[in-house]
Design an enzyme around this catalytic site. Sequence first.
Site, short mmCIF file in Angstrom:
data_model
loop_
_atom_site.label_atom_id
_atom_site.label_comp_id
_atom_site.label_asym_id
_atom_site.label_seq_id
_atom_site.Cartn_x
_atom_site.Cartn_y
_atom_site.Cartn_z
N ASN A 12 0.70 -1.29 -0.14
CA ASN A 12 -0.06 0.01 -0.05
C ASN A 12 0.81 1.33 -0.05
O ASN A 12 0.23 2.30 0.58
CB ASN A 12 -1.14 0.05 1.26
CG ASN A 12 -1.97 -0.94 1.11
OD1 ASN A 12 -2.31 -1.49 0.03
ND2 ASN A 12 -2.41 -1.43 2.33
N GLU A 82 4.76 -6.27 -9.42
CA GLU A 82 4.74 -7.22 -8.94
C GLU A 82 6.05 -8.12 -9.03
O GLU A 82 6.07 -9.34 -9.21
CB GLU A 82 3.43 -8.21 -9.24
CG GLU A 82 2.05 -7.56 -8.94
CD GLU A 82 1.90 -6.97 -7.61
OE1 GLU A 82 2.52 -7.44 -6.51
OE2 GLU A 82 1.00 -6.14 -7.24
N GLN A 84 8.38 -9.07 -7.32
CA GLN A 84 8.63 -9.99 -6.34
C GLN A 84 8.49 -11.58 -6.89
O GLN A 84 9.08 -12.50 -6.26
CB GLN A 84 7.82 -9.96 -4.93
CG GLN A 84 6.69 -10.05 -4.87
CD GLN A 84 5.69 -8.94 -5.23
OE1 GLN A 84 6.28 -7.91 -5.64
NE2 GLN A 84 4.22 -8.94 -4.93
#
Length: 183
Positions: A12, A82, A84
């Site tokens: 966030n 994203e 990761q």
Amino acid sequence: MAKLYFRYSAMNAGKSTALLQVAHNYEEQGQQVKLYTAVIDDRYGVGLITSRLGPQRQVDTFDTGTNFLAAAPKVACVLVDEAQFLTKEQVQQLHQLAQVKGVPVICYGLRSDFRGDPFPGSAYLLALADDIEEIKNICTCGKKATMNVRVDEQGRRIREGEQVSIGGNESYRQACGRCFYSQ
């Protein structure tokens, strides 16, 4: 010289918003960009980068079989959300894309999971990225958030489970280190 960039944060913090803004800036100057997100992130639909603020964009997806060098387009920049979820080999491919092919690559992702363990993609990005930047976020106590906490439907902390469980605000909270260990 083109670089591989890794921009990371806790949940966030606005990573997707920042990525969409970078894409807009390039395109506003007449440049083409290539955007990717992980196929497993289906919170808003497969192949969508979505900001919590509202902007959304249909993009290409990657999975563990994606070869970024084979798919290397002639673009001004490659943007990966994203990150990761990248594999070691994919991070190496993106590094090579920047270093050998001269295409800047900017990856956005989480550094660690809800247990404090690194994601494989993030670990290799931290090792290979030419430029690393933390995107700041705030814990509920007001300190800088650096960790992620997984919660159940009642907001209780979950400490065990698979590393990957796709979810948003209903499943995760950002926390500072002190709150991460004291909850």
